[in-house]
Write an enzyme that holds these catalytic residues in place. Structure first.
Site, PDB file in Angstrom:
ATOM      1  N   SER A   1      -1.600  -0.486  -2.276  1.00  0.00           N
ATOM      2  CA  SER A   1      -2.817  -0.268  -1.488  1.00  0.00           C
ATOM      3  C   SER A   1      -2.540   0.672  -0.321  1.00  0.00           C
ATOM      4  O   SER A   1      -1.596   1.458  -0.352  1.00  0.00           O
ATOM      5  CB  SER A   1      -3.343  -1.610  -0.981  1.00  0.00           C
ATOM      6  OG  SER A   1      -3.568  -2.502  -2.053  1.00  0.00           O
ATOM      7  N   LEU A   2      -3.396   0.565   0.712  1.00  0.00           N
ATOM      8  CA  LEU A   2      -3.292   1.364   1.930  1.00  0.00           C
ATOM      9  C   LEU A   2      -3.380   2.857   1.655  1.00  0.00           C
ATOM     10  O   LEU A   2      -2.630   3.664   2.212  1.00  0.00           O
ATOM     11  CB  LEU A   2      -1.988   1.038   2.676  1.00  0.00           C
ATOM     12  CG  LEU A   2      -1.840  -0.404   3.168  1.00  0.00           C
ATOM     13  CD1 LEU A   2      -0.481  -0.597   3.851  1.00  0.00           C
ATOM     14  CD2 LEU A   2      -2.950  -0.770   4.125  1.00  0.00           C
ATOM     15  N   CYS A   3      -4.301   3.240   0.761  1.00  0.00           N
ATOM     16  CA  CYS A   3      -4.516   4.661   0.476  1.00  0.00           C
ATOM     17  C   CYS A   3      -6.008   4.995   0.547  1.00  0.00           C
ATOM     18  O   CYS A   3      -6.533   5.743  -0.285  1.00  0.00           O
ATOM     19  CB  CYS A   3      -3.923   5.057  -0.871  1.00  0.00           C
ATOM     20  SG  CYS A   3      -4.319   3.954  -2.233  1.00  0.00           S
ATOM     21  N   GLY A   4      -6.690   4.390   1.511  1.00  0.00           N
ATOM     22  CA  GLY A   4      -8.100   4.684   1.711  1.00  0.00           C
ATOM     23  C   GLY A   4      -8.948   4.210   0.542  1.00  0.00           C
ATOM     24  O   GLY A   4      -8.750   3.134  -0.009  1.00  0.00           O
TER      25      GLY A   4
END
Length: 325
Positions: free
Chosen positions: A86-89
């Site tokens: 995750s953590l990719c917009g």
């Protein structure tokens, strides 16, 4: 109003988070550079294969194989590319949204059992299983370690099932990498291969920069546009002659070239998706770092105001006490 201790604790927490987002941004930038190099290394092969196919098709009008012939659609396979983390917009959310839209539309026409999903990436695999789609395999390791062999194996499996009539259409859903600040969500047909459309697809890529500011992106686009205008006549493919001697026969040659085009399409989609993931994560972490900087500025201002107010209050108490005495 929060106490000085609470504000100080929050400042320490935001600083710690900022260190994490800043480190993740640098890691994503490094991985993006490696992904850009992989695309650059693939482009010469792509250019040469296109030149061969364009030259051949320009001279042999009406050349066809089983892989580029349309037929009534009864069963469809969706090859969907996402990330493993995750953590990719909105990278994964956008891909999943298009997959759900396409799968629901096809399920309404063909039935849910006749729509298969080939997920490449853990996020889309988890979502597809949760929604009850017909998931055929798990190819999450392709995202972490992209290689040509796995793409060829998948393309051969899809091509073999298409030739046997087990599936009638294959569609790709992935992000096309244009630059570090621009990734275009693409939904296109993989089988049957529309060679003319595929050869005319968007080739615009900026593989030289990791900068994502709007001003730099606009400058790079204008510069690239001017260079394309200067070289507008250089990329036109002219066949070496108008009468190819084909051995052993036309069908055999096309049966070798067109599958190679399919392998290249899958590998290109995988590299584009991986580069887009790292670019999206880099932008998201840069945004998070900027937000942390702004929050720290506001918290420091609030801390200084509260501290000054406490000092002023203590001085007033001291002055008031001395006057009373």
């Amino acid at each position: 109003m929060p106490s000085l201790k609470e504000i100080k604790g929050r400042i320490a927490s935001v600083k710690s988070t900022r260190k994490i987002t800043s480190a993740m941004k640098m890691v994503a930038s490094s991985k993006l550079h490696h992904a850009q190099v992989a695309i650059q290394n693939m482009l010469p092969y792509e250019t040469m294969l296109e030149h061969i196919l364009k030259s051949f098709l320009a001279a042999e009008v009406g050349a066809q194989t089983i892989y580029d012939q349309e037929r009534p659609v009864k069963r469809v396979a969706l090859v969907v590319f996402s990330s493993n983390s995750s953590l990719c917009g909105g990278f994964n959310a956008n891909v999943i949204k298009v997959m759900i839209k396409a799968a629901d539309a096809l399920s309404g026409e063909l039935g849910k059992d006749n729509v298969e999903v080939y997920p490449i990436g853990r996020k889309v695999a988890e979502k597809a299983r949760k929604l009850g789609y017909n998931v055929k395999c798990d190819l999450a390791d392709m995202v972490d370690h992209p290689n040509v062999k796995q793409c060829i194996d998948l393309a051969m499996e899809l091509g073999d099932r298409f030739a046997k009539g087990e599936i009638d259409k294959v569609e790709l859903i992935y992000h096309h990498f244009k630059s570090a600040g621009s990734q275009v969500l693409t939904h296109k047909t993989f089988l049957p291969i529309d060679i003319e459309t595929e050869l005319e697809r968007d080739h615009e890529r900026d593989l030289s920069s990791n900068v994502v500011t709007k001003q730099v992106q606009d400058y790079l686009k204008k510069k690239a546009r001017k260079e394309r205008q200067k070289k507008s006549g250089e990329n036109e493919v002219v066949p070496l002659n108008d009468n190819f001697i084909v051995e052993p026969d036309l069908y055999t040659v096309l049966s070798l070239l067109i599958p190679k085009m399919g392998h290249l399409m899958l590998y290109t989609a995988l590299l584009d998706s991986v580069a887009s993931e790292h670019a999206a994560r880099m932008v998201a972490m840069q945004t998070a770092t900027d937000n942390a900087d702004e929050l720290l500025r506001q918290l420091n201002l609030q801390y200084n105001k509260s501290r000054q107010q406490a000092i002023t209050s203590e001085l007033l108490d001291i002055v008031g006490g001395s006057v009373n005495n």
